[in-house]
Motif scaffolding. Sequence first.
Motif, PDB file in Angstrom:
ATOM      1  N   GLY A 233      19.492 -44.888  10.191  1.00  0.00           N
ATOM      2  CA  GLY A 233      19.223 -43.525  10.635  1.00  0.00           C
ATOM      3  C   GLY A 233      19.152 -43.353  12.138  1.00  0.00           C
ATOM      4  N   GLY A 234      19.283 -44.448  12.897  1.00  0.00           N
ATOM      5  CA  GLY A 234      19.238 -44.341  14.351  1.00  0.00           C
ATOM      6  C   GLY A 234      17.825 -44.206  14.880  1.00  0.00           C
ATOM      7  N   TYR A 235      17.701 -44.261  16.195  1.00  0.00           N
ATOM      8  CA  TYR A 235      16.369 -44.246  16.819  1.00  0.00           C
ATOM      9  C   TYR A 235      15.738 -42.862  16.771  1.00  0.00           C
ATOM     10  N   LYS A 236      16.553 -41.814  16.942  1.00  0.00           N
ATOM     11  CA  LYS A 236      16.000 -40.470  17.055  1.00  0.00           C
ATOM     12  C   LYS A 236      15.401 -39.995  15.734  1.00  0.00           C
ATOM     13  N   ARG A 237      16.146 -40.146  14.648  1.00  0.00           N
ATOM     14  CA  ARG A 237      15.644 -39.674  13.357  1.00  0.00           C
ATOM     15  C   ARG A 237      14.580 -40.615  12.795  1.00  0.00           C
ATOM     16  N   ALA A 238      14.688 -41.887  13.118  1.00  0.00           N
ATOM     17  CA  ALA A 238      13.694 -42.895  12.701  1.00  0.00           C
ATOM     18  C   ALA A 238      13.538 -42.968  11.183  1.00  0.00           C
ATOM     19  N   ARG A 239      14.632 -42.651  10.476  1.00  0.00           N
ATOM     20  CA  ARG A 239      14.556 -42.656   9.009  1.00  0.00           C
ATOM     21  C   ARG A 239      14.185 -44.038   8.484  1.00  0.00           C
ATOM     22  N   GLY A 240      14.758 -45.073   9.104  1.00  0.00           N
ATOM     23  CA  GLY A 240      14.450 -46.422   8.677  1.00  0.00           C
ATOM     24  C   GLY A 240      13.132 -46.933   9.241  1.00  0.00           C
ATOM     25  N   ARG A 241      12.871 -46.629  10.534  1.00  0.00           N
ATOM     26  CA  ARG A 241      11.667 -47.140  11.168  1.00  0.00           C
ATOM     27  C   ARG A 241      10.397 -46.674  10.458  1.00  0.00           C
ATOM     28  N   ARG A 242      10.449 -45.471   9.889  1.00  0.00           N
ATOM     29  CA  ARG A 242       9.299 -44.968   9.146  1.00  0.00           C
ATOM     30  C   ARG A 242       8.964 -45.837   7.931  1.00  0.00           C
ATOM     31  N   LEU A 243       9.962 -46.598   7.451  1.00  0.00           N
ATOM     32  CA  LEU A 243       9.789 -47.317   6.190  1.00  0.00           C
ATOM     33  C   LEU A 243       9.729 -48.829   6.356  1.00  0.00           C
ATOM     34  N   VAL A 244       9.826 -49.325   7.588  1.00  0.00           N
ATOM     35  CA  VAL A 244       9.747 -50.766   7.797  1.00  0.00           C
ATOM     36  C   VAL A 244       8.433 -51.311   7.243  1.00  0.00           C
ATOM     37  N   GLY A 245       7.338 -50.647   7.562  1.00  0.00           N
ATOM     38  CA  GLY A 245       6.038 -51.094   7.077  1.00  0.00           C
ATOM     39  C   GLY A 245       5.918 -51.029   5.565  1.00  0.00           C
ATOM     40  N   LEU A 246       6.565 -50.035   4.955  1.00  0.00           N
ATOM     41  CA  LEU A 246       6.553 -49.896   3.497  1.00  0.00           C
ATOM     42  C   LEU A 246       7.167 -51.137   2.843  1.00  0.00           C
ATOM     43  N   PHE A 247       8.361 -51.519   3.322  1.00  0.00           N
ATOM     44  CA  PHE A 247       9.021 -52.697   2.767  1.00  0.00           C
ATOM     45  C   PHE A 247       8.267 -53.973   3.133  1.00  0.00           C
ATOM     46  N   ALA A 248       7.666 -54.011   4.305  1.00  0.00           N
ATOM     47  CA  ALA A 248       6.899 -55.187   4.720  1.00  0.00           C
ATOM     48  C   ALA A 248       5.694 -55.396   3.805  1.00  0.00           C
ATOM     49  N   CYS A 249       5.076 -54.309   3.332  1.00  0.00           N
ATOM     50  CA  CYS A 249       3.962 -54.439   2.400  1.00  0.00           C
ATOM     51  C   CYS A 249       4.409 -55.081   1.088  1.00  0.00           C
ATOM     52  N   MET A 250       5.627 -54.779   0.647  1.00  0.00           N
ATOM     53  CA  MET A 250       6.143 -55.383  -0.574  1.00  0.00           C
ATOM     54  C   MET A 250       6.393 -56.875  -0.389  1.00  0.00           C
TER      55      MET A 250
ATOM     56  N   ILE B 145       1.209 -47.107  12.541  1.00  0.00           N
ATOM     57  CA  ILE B 145       0.221 -46.030  12.693  1.00  0.00           C
ATOM     58  C   ILE B 145       0.249 -45.470  14.108  1.00  0.00           C
ATOM     59  N   GLU B 146       0.414 -46.350  15.074  1.00  0.00           N
ATOM     60  CA  GLU B 146       0.462 -45.893  16.467  1.00  0.00           C
ATOM     61  C   GLU B 146       1.657 -44.990  16.715  1.00  0.00           C
ATOM     62  N   GLU B 147       2.793 -45.286  16.087  1.00  0.00           N
ATOM     63  CA  GLU B 147       4.008 -44.491  16.330  1.00  0.00           C
ATOM     64  C   GLU B 147       4.080 -43.247  15.456  1.00  0.00           C
ATOM     65  N   PHE B 148       3.704 -43.353  14.183  1.00  0.00           N
ATOM     66  CA  PHE B 148       3.925 -42.247  13.249  1.00  0.00           C
ATOM     67  C   PHE B 148       2.638 -41.599  12.755  1.00  0.00           C
ATOM     68  N   GLY B 149       1.487 -42.191  13.043  1.00  0.00           N
ATOM     69  CA  GLY B 149       0.243 -41.624  12.536  1.00  0.00           C
ATOM     70  C   GLY B 149       0.159 -41.731  11.027  1.00  0.00           C
ATOM     71  N   THR B 150      -0.606 -40.859  10.399  1.00  0.00           N
ATOM     72  CA  THR B 150      -0.742 -40.841   8.941  1.00  0.00           C
ATOM     73  C   THR B 150      -0.542 -39.426   8.426  1.00  0.00           C
ATOM     74  N   ALA B 151      -0.342 -39.318   7.119  1.00  0.00           N
ATOM     75  CA  ALA B 151      -0.230 -37.998   6.488  1.00  0.00           C
ATOM     76  C   ALA B 151      -1.614 -37.341   6.437  1.00  0.00           C
ATOM     77  N   THR B 152      -1.649 -36.078   6.070  1.00  0.00           N
ATOM     78  CA  THR B 152      -2.918 -35.343   6.060  1.00  0.00           C
ATOM     79  C   THR B 152      -3.932 -35.953   5.095  1.00  0.00           C
ATOM     80  N   ASP B 153      -3.457 -36.609   4.036  1.00  0.00           N
ATOM     81  CA  ASP B 153      -4.377 -37.235   3.088  1.00  0.00           C
ATOM     82  C   ASP B 153      -4.623 -38.701   3.408  1.00  0.00           C
TER      83      ASP B 153
END
Length: 466
Positions: free
Chosen positions: A255-272, A350-358
């Motif tokens: 997704g490239g750097y600007k959209r960060a589509r992948g970067r948002r999910l690196v931590g998700l896959f890392a948890c798995m 968390i530093e880059e994307f923060g968290t959702a409202t919940d």
Amino acid sequence: MKSHDVRIWGIRKRPTKKPSYEVRWKVGDAKPFPETFRTKALADNFRAKLMRAAQNGEEFDTETGLPESMATAVTVSLTWYAFARKYLDMKWLHAAPNSRDSINETLTLVTTELLDDRPGRPDDETLRRALRGWAFVVQPEDAEPQPTEIANPLRWVEKASQPLAGLKEPAAIRRVLDSLKLTLEGAPAAAETVRRKRSVLYNALGYAVDLGELPENPVTTVKWKLPKVTKQVDRRVVVNPRQARELLAAVSYVGGYKRARGRRLVGLFACMYFGGLRPAEAVGLRRQDCTLPEKGWGSLILERTRPTVGKRWTGTDSVHDHRGLKNRAADETRVVPIPPRLVRMLRAHIEEFGTATDGRLFANERGGVVASTTYWRVWDEARRLALAPDHVASPLAGRPYDLRHAALSTWLNAGVDPTEVAERAGNSVEVLLSRYAKCLDGREDIANRRIAELLDEDDQEDDDTD
């Protein structure tokens, strides 16, 4: 024809895997009629009704074998479709969304199998749409009325549905069981899917016994083999640590750097991979569930999962279910220690994307729950970026879930006690050892080397003896 010439034999116990009891009787010159029951008490009750009718001078039908008093009860028996709707109403409220989907699929498939050949039959696609989308979904009170293109096919189904009592015939229940081996589209179904649908059918017909519509569950009266389910994970899907690192790095480029589509999910896959989480557990992970120190190991407290199931099955406006951990009580938690590398990755996320409202760590660009289709697409792109063409064409890490397989296999092969691995993974030790123990690339080489070393020692001892 009717006849007073009735002969009723004693109850016979059938030597089947699950004992059953058979009542046999004869009317006139017709062949003997058999009726099988799961308990002797049920057989006694049925035989007593036959005896009472004969003693009262009732005529018996030579085709059905029943007296008028008992034949009337059969005549008003439910059709399969009417019973299936009744069963759905009983199960729906307390069933999990995925279970609702499974019940819907099974009832739809069995219903299409138990239809008479009446004029005006809708085409198969229309039938599936009407049954799966309307008949076997409990609609909210404020739902819109059925459109004509749905209502008309369902009226035809009501008239064409065969009697539920017909499933007492071995040939009929065997035909229904065989139909479970196919999907609604007619393709061969996976072994696990067949087992799941058979379980739904067995439960439904058990309810028919409870209602008095059937004397026993007909599924138990025929010998029918379930397809074997492969328990072990295919070792070809399991990545080694180097491949895992390359895949996680590739995710960040999607997704490239600007959209960060992948970067948002690196931590998700890392948890798995680093934590052994199931995808739905990672999707539902919240900041308040995480202990992320600046140095050293951290931990995750897992309590909720957010599987994707669809609005139709949740009964809400959300496509995601909100439920407890798999195979655990509703409020039970699981603590998973996580290594420093994953701690650093989650802190950076968390530093880059923060968290959702919940409080969720991982969210889409609008802050919503990450859909399974979203992280699957990102994973597919990352595989093409990270893996060689022959590996892309192979089963290697074909699904995000395969990262969990790799995690558990790695822990076992590192010498971690299976009880500890099972606790972290949320599995039983039995499941763990049967599924994950032989999956890590390179384990065979280690075994071969040890065997070779042992053989060399034996050869050396022989030389010394000589």
